[in-house]
Design an enzyme around this catalytic site. Structure first.
Site, PDB file in Angstrom:
ATOM      1  N   SER A  22      13.933  -1.974 -51.214  1.00 55.37           N
ATOM      2  CA  SER A  22      13.294  -3.147 -50.596  1.00 55.37           C
ATOM      3  C   SER A  22      13.588  -4.432 -51.365  1.00 55.37           C
ATOM      4  O   SER A  22      13.091  -5.494 -50.999  1.00 55.37           O
ATOM      5  CB  SER A  22      11.779  -2.927 -50.491  1.00 55.37           C
ATOM      6  OG  SER A  22      11.244  -2.588 -51.748  1.00 55.37           O
ATOM      7  N   ASN A 109       1.821   1.949 -55.394  1.00 56.36           N
ATOM      8  CA  ASN A 109       1.087   1.822 -54.126  1.00 56.36           C
ATOM      9  C   ASN A 109      -0.009   0.756 -54.195  1.00 56.36           C
ATOM     10  O   ASN A 109      -0.152  -0.051 -53.282  1.00 56.36           O
ATOM     11  CB  ASN A 109       0.489   3.175 -53.729  1.00 56.36           C
ATOM     12  CG  ASN A 109       1.575   4.204 -53.470  1.00 56.36           C
ATOM     13  OD1 ASN A 109       2.760   3.855 -53.451  1.00 56.36           O
ATOM     14  ND2 ASN A 109       1.183   5.450 -53.276  1.00 56.36           N
ATOM     15  N   THR A 154      -3.779 -30.729 -13.599  1.00 54.98           N
ATOM     16  CA  THR A 154      -4.073 -29.303 -13.446  1.00 54.98           C
ATOM     17  C   THR A 154      -3.010 -28.797 -12.480  1.00 54.98           C
ATOM     18  O   THR A 154      -2.579 -29.537 -11.583  1.00 54.98           O
ATOM     19  CB  THR A 154      -5.478 -29.041 -12.868  1.00 54.98           C
ATOM     20  OG1 THR A 154      -5.554 -29.632 -11.575  1.00 54.98           O
ATOM     21  CG2 THR A 154      -6.577 -29.638 -13.738  1.00 54.98           C
ATOM     22  N   HIS A 155      -2.567 -27.565 -12.698  1.00 59.03           N
ATOM     23  CA  HIS A 155      -1.461 -26.995 -11.891  1.00 59.03           C
ATOM     24  C   HIS A 155      -0.204 -27.866 -11.972  1.00 59.03           C
ATOM     25  O   HIS A 155       0.596 -27.880 -11.041  1.00 59.03           O
ATOM     26  CB  HIS A 155      -1.855 -26.806 -10.427  1.00 59.03           C
ATOM     27  CG  HIS A 155      -3.171 -26.140 -10.235  1.00 59.03           C
ATOM     28  ND1 HIS A 155      -3.337 -24.789 -10.138  1.00 59.03           N
ATOM     29  CD2 HIS A 155      -4.426 -26.666 -10.157  1.00 59.03           C
ATOM     30  CE1 HIS A 155      -4.616 -24.488  -9.984  1.00 59.03           C
ATOM     31  NE2 HIS A 155      -5.307 -25.615 -10.003  1.00 59.03           N
ATOM     32  N   LYS A 282      23.743 -37.304 -22.119  1.00 59.10           N
ATOM     33  CA  LYS A 282      22.611 -36.419 -22.403  1.00 59.10           C
ATOM     34  C   LYS A 282      21.966 -36.685 -23.765  1.00 59.10           C
ATOM     35  O   LYS A 282      22.637 -36.976 -24.742  1.00 59.10           O
ATOM     36  CB  LYS A 282      23.066 -34.949 -22.374  1.00 59.10           C
ATOM     37  CG  LYS A 282      23.363 -34.407 -20.997  1.00 59.10           C
ATOM     38  CD  LYS A 282      22.140 -34.350 -20.091  1.00 59.10           C
ATOM     39  CE  LYS A 282      21.170 -33.253 -20.458  1.00 59.10           C
ATOM     40  NZ  LYS A 282      21.673 -31.914 -20.148  1.00 59.10           N
ATOM     41  N   ASN A 284      19.013 -34.417 -25.606  1.00 62.55           N
ATOM     42  CA  ASN A 284      18.235 -33.209 -25.338  1.00 62.55           C
ATOM     43  C   ASN A 284      17.145 -32.967 -26.379  1.00 62.55           C
ATOM     44  O   ASN A 284      17.370 -33.191 -27.572  1.00 62.55           O
ATOM     45  CB  ASN A 284      19.169 -31.984 -25.325  1.00 62.55           C
ATOM     46  CG  ASN A 284      20.195 -32.077 -24.216  1.00 62.55           C
ATOM     47  OD1 ASN A 284      19.920 -32.622 -23.152  1.00 62.55           O
ATOM     48  ND2 ASN A 284      21.391 -31.571 -24.483  1.00 62.55           N
ATOM     49  N   TYR A 316      -0.773   5.964 -48.597  1.00 66.19           N
ATOM     50  CA  TYR A 316       0.500   5.245 -48.515  1.00 66.19           C
ATOM     51  C   TYR A 316       1.571   6.086 -47.829  1.00 66.19           C
ATOM     52  O   TYR A 316       1.707   7.284 -48.069  1.00 66.19           O
ATOM     53  CB  TYR A 316       0.986   4.863 -49.928  1.00 66.19           C
ATOM     54  CG  TYR A 316       2.313   4.116 -49.889  1.00 66.19           C
ATOM     55  CD1 TYR A 316       2.351   2.747 -49.667  1.00 66.19           C
ATOM     56  CD2 TYR A 316       3.518   4.789 -50.023  1.00 66.19           C
ATOM     57  CE1 TYR A 316       3.561   2.071 -49.598  1.00 66.19           C
ATOM     58  CE2 TYR A 316       4.732   4.114 -49.957  1.00 66.19           C
ATOM     59  CZ  TYR A 316       4.745   2.756 -49.749  1.00 66.19           C
ATOM     60  OH  TYR A 316       5.928   2.094 -49.672  1.00 66.19           O
ATOM     61  N   GLN A 321       6.466  -0.204 -46.159  1.00 71.51           N
ATOM     62  CA  GLN A 321       7.420  -1.159 -46.739  1.00 71.51           C
ATOM     63  C   GLN A 321       7.884  -2.162 -45.681  1.00 71.51           C
ATOM     64  O   GLN A 321       8.315  -3.258 -46.002  1.00 71.51           O
ATOM     65  CB  GLN A 321       8.606  -0.382 -47.318  1.00 71.51           C
ATOM     66  CG  GLN A 321       9.680  -1.224 -47.927  1.00 71.51           C
ATOM     67  CD  GLN A 321      10.621  -0.393 -48.798  1.00 71.51           C
ATOM     68  OE1 GLN A 321      10.269   0.049 -49.871  1.00 71.51           O
ATOM     69  NE2 GLN A 321      11.823  -0.183 -48.302  1.00 71.51           N
ATOM     70  N   LYS A 324       6.577  -6.224 -45.078  1.00 74.46           N
ATOM     71  CA  LYS A 324       6.993  -7.493 -45.673  1.00 74.46           C
ATOM     72  C   LYS A 324       7.944  -8.306 -44.794  1.00 74.46           C
ATOM     73  O   LYS A 324       7.735  -9.503 -44.579  1.00 74.46           O
ATOM     74  CB  LYS A 324       7.609  -7.236 -47.052  1.00 74.46           C
ATOM     75  CG  LYS A 324       6.532  -6.959 -48.100  1.00 74.46           C
ATOM     76  CD  LYS A 324       7.082  -6.446 -49.399  1.00 74.46           C
ATOM     77  CE  LYS A 324       7.308  -4.968 -49.368  1.00 74.46           C
ATOM     78  NZ  LYS A 324       6.088  -4.147 -49.103  1.00 74.46           N
TER      79      LYS A 324
HETATM   80  N1  ARG Z   1       8.862  -0.859 -52.017  1.00 74.11           N
HETATM   81  C1  ARG Z   1       7.654  -0.186 -51.711  1.00 74.11           C
HETATM   82  C2  ARG Z   1       6.914  -0.933 -50.581  1.00 74.11           C
HETATM   83  O1  ARG Z   1       7.251  -2.040 -50.353  1.00 74.11           O
HETATM   84  C3  ARG Z   1       6.784  -0.139 -52.919  1.00 74.11           C
HETATM   85  C4  ARG Z   1       5.835   1.012 -52.954  1.00 74.11           C
HETATM   86  C5  ARG Z   1       6.570   2.257 -53.182  1.00 74.11           C
HETATM   87  N2  ARG Z   1       5.718   3.369 -53.333  1.00 74.11           N
HETATM   88  C6  ARG Z   1       6.154   4.611 -53.160  1.00 74.11           C
HETATM   89  N3  ARG Z   1       5.303   5.558 -53.339  1.00 74.11           N
HETATM   90  N4  ARG Z   1       7.368   4.866 -52.803  1.00 74.11           N
HETATM   91  O2  ARG Z   1       6.041  -0.418 -49.940  1.00 74.11           O
END
Ligand code: ARG
Length: 466
Positions: A22, A109, A154-155, A282, A284, A316, A321, A324
């Site tokens: 990640s 986690n 309206t409308h 134009k 725009n 977890y 992951q 994010k």
């Molecule tokens: N990169 C992981 C995430 O964003 C971090 C947590 C990883 N934990 C695990 N038990 N693999 O969620």
């Protein structure tokens, strides 16, 4: 080298590593990761879980890593699995064995759940500042155009006269609610999950509350399974961002209409417009169109988050992951939209003559004409019918209520006298709509005052909701 050496006899397959990793997206949370680790290490030292000297070495080492990352002396190793692994590895490389004690009584986690919360708290703050700036621009424009009569629709049909200032302040109200929503979701976001461990807490005598306080958080999570599994705050945040985009998108739609040659209510500055590669005439409103278009991806991010979470068993799971990228994309999109939208609005030119002409041409004083008859004692339904007949007559004669001779009025209802012309003048129609929240210039100014006070209260911290 992976964290889990010992149990394993070979390295992870390189392509699978790319899939699993990640760091390409969580590297942006480096500061929050380090701050969380500093607070955790300080507590471990205070509680005697690690030696005071080790805690100090960890804290100094982490501080050095943060400085070096900020100044560019250190760059993040993109082959690390995630930002947590990178920081811990770098720390151990710098300070030796003490670095290996940082992860005592902690799991990635609870660590990632904390980082998410700290990072999103920052996103909520910076987006709120951008929204306040936009509301400020709306207040300035609304004040400048508090008297500018325009048709309200309206409308998408001309309905009743309002002022341009009034129309703009409607968006200020929506954005105030957006600020409120961000502040509200921050309340649940700003809770520390550290101490939840992998899922089952820990046997070490942690002082969770002091870690939360050191990180300016409002409390600690109350169930370790929930502490590591909860991503409701991501969903709430994405939902708040989705509504911001709904508002910006509706506003964009109106701007696009107002720029069209048919309306010509406003003209965008050249710096916030684009031309055509083939049609020389134009100009725009691309920025407004893009904002309208980008709303879809923010709604998509919200659906992504809901879908990721809906079937997950506690606690977890790696699926999480995925939280994010969805949140970051939503926040980045809103940030970019606001960055372009606010100055576009600030620099637009307003054609008050065109607005007034549109207001004068569409029988938008018909309700006021009926109210005039009500003032003379006629029941509203009868007045409504009489004015409907007058409008039909005007259309037939290709004229307006303002220009129709009194004799014609009196043929339909003999309660009409000369006073009708003043009663249906646009200034009167707008100026008398003085109910709280109404379009009369005095009401618009009151709305602007109220919103400015709310904003300056928020700046001084006296109104924590915005
Ligand atoms: N990169 C992981 C995430 O964003 C971090 C947590 C990883 N934990 C695990 N038990 N693999 O969620």
């Amino acid at each position: 080298m992976k964290l889990w050496t010992g149990r394993f006899s070979k390295e992870i397959d390189p392509k699978t590593n790319d899939f699993n990793s990640s760091i390409p997206f969580d590297s942006r949370m480096y500061k929050e990761d380090i701050e969380g680790s500093i607070a955790h290490a300080a507590m471990l030292g205070r509680q005697g879980i690690i030696a005071a000297g080790e805690a100090e070495a960890i804290i100094n080492g982490l501080g050095g890593i943060l400085d070096d990352l900020e100044s560019g002396r250190l760059s993040i190793d993109m082959s690390a699995e995630d930002i947590h692994t990178f920081v811990e590895g770098e720390l151990t490389a710098r300070i030796g064995d003490a670095g290996k004690r940082l992860h005592t009584a902690r799991s990635r986690n609870d660590q990632v759940a904390l980082d998410d919360r700290l990072y999103m708290r920052g996103l909520a703050d910076s987006l709120s500042a951008q929204i306040r700036e936009l509301i400020g621009v709306l207040c300035n424009k609304a004040e400048a155009y508090a008297n500018a009569v325009m048709p309200g629709y309206t409308h998408l049909q001309r309905a009743q006269p309002i002022t341009f200032g009034h129309h703009l302040m409607a968006y200020a109200e929506m954005l105030l609610r957006d600020l409120d929503r961000l502040a509200d979701c921050k309340k649940r976001m700003n809770i520390s999950p550290l101490g939840s461990g992998a899922l089952a807490g820990t046997t070490y005598p942690l002082d969770r509350e002091s870690v939360a306080a050191a990180l300016q958080m409002d409390g600690v999570s109350q169930n370790s399974l929930d502490g590591v599994s909860d991503r409701d705050f991501c969903v709430e945040f994405a939902a708040a961002l989705s509504l911001i985009m709904v508002h910006l998108s509706r506003f964009s739609e109106e701007i696009i209409l107002w720029c069209s040659f048919e309306f010509r209510f406003i003209e965008l500055d050249d710096a916030f417009s684009t031309g055509s590669s083939i049609m020389p005439h134009k100009k725009n409103p691309d920025i407004a169109e893009l904002v309208r278009g980008k709303s879809g991806r923010v709604f998509g991010d919200l659906i992504t988050l809901l879908t990721v979470l809906k079937g997950l068993s506690l606690a977890y799971n790696k699926d999480m992951q995925e939280d994010k990228e969805a949140v970051f994309d939503a926040a980045d999109t809103v940030r970019m939209c606001l960055t372009a939208f606010t100055p576009m609005l600030d620099t637009m030119r307003v054609n008050t003559d065109r607005m007034r002409a549109a207001a004068a041409g569409g029988f938008i004083n018909a309700t006021d004409c009926a109210d005039y008859l009500v003032g003379k004692g006629l029941p509203f339904r009868d007045a409504y019918k009489a004015v409907g007949m007058l409008v039909a007559l005007c259309i037939e004669k290709n004229t307006t209520l303002e220009e129709l001779p009194l004799a014609e009025y009196r043929k339909i209802c003999d309660l009409f006298d000369e006073g009708v012309y003043a009663a249906i003048s646009l200034e009167r129609c707008v100026g008398e709509r003085k109910v709280t929240g109404g379009p009369a210039p005095c009401c618009v100014r009151a709305q602007v005052d109220r919103v400015r006070k709310l904003l300056s209260g928020a700046q001084n911290g006296s109104n924590e909701n915005i």
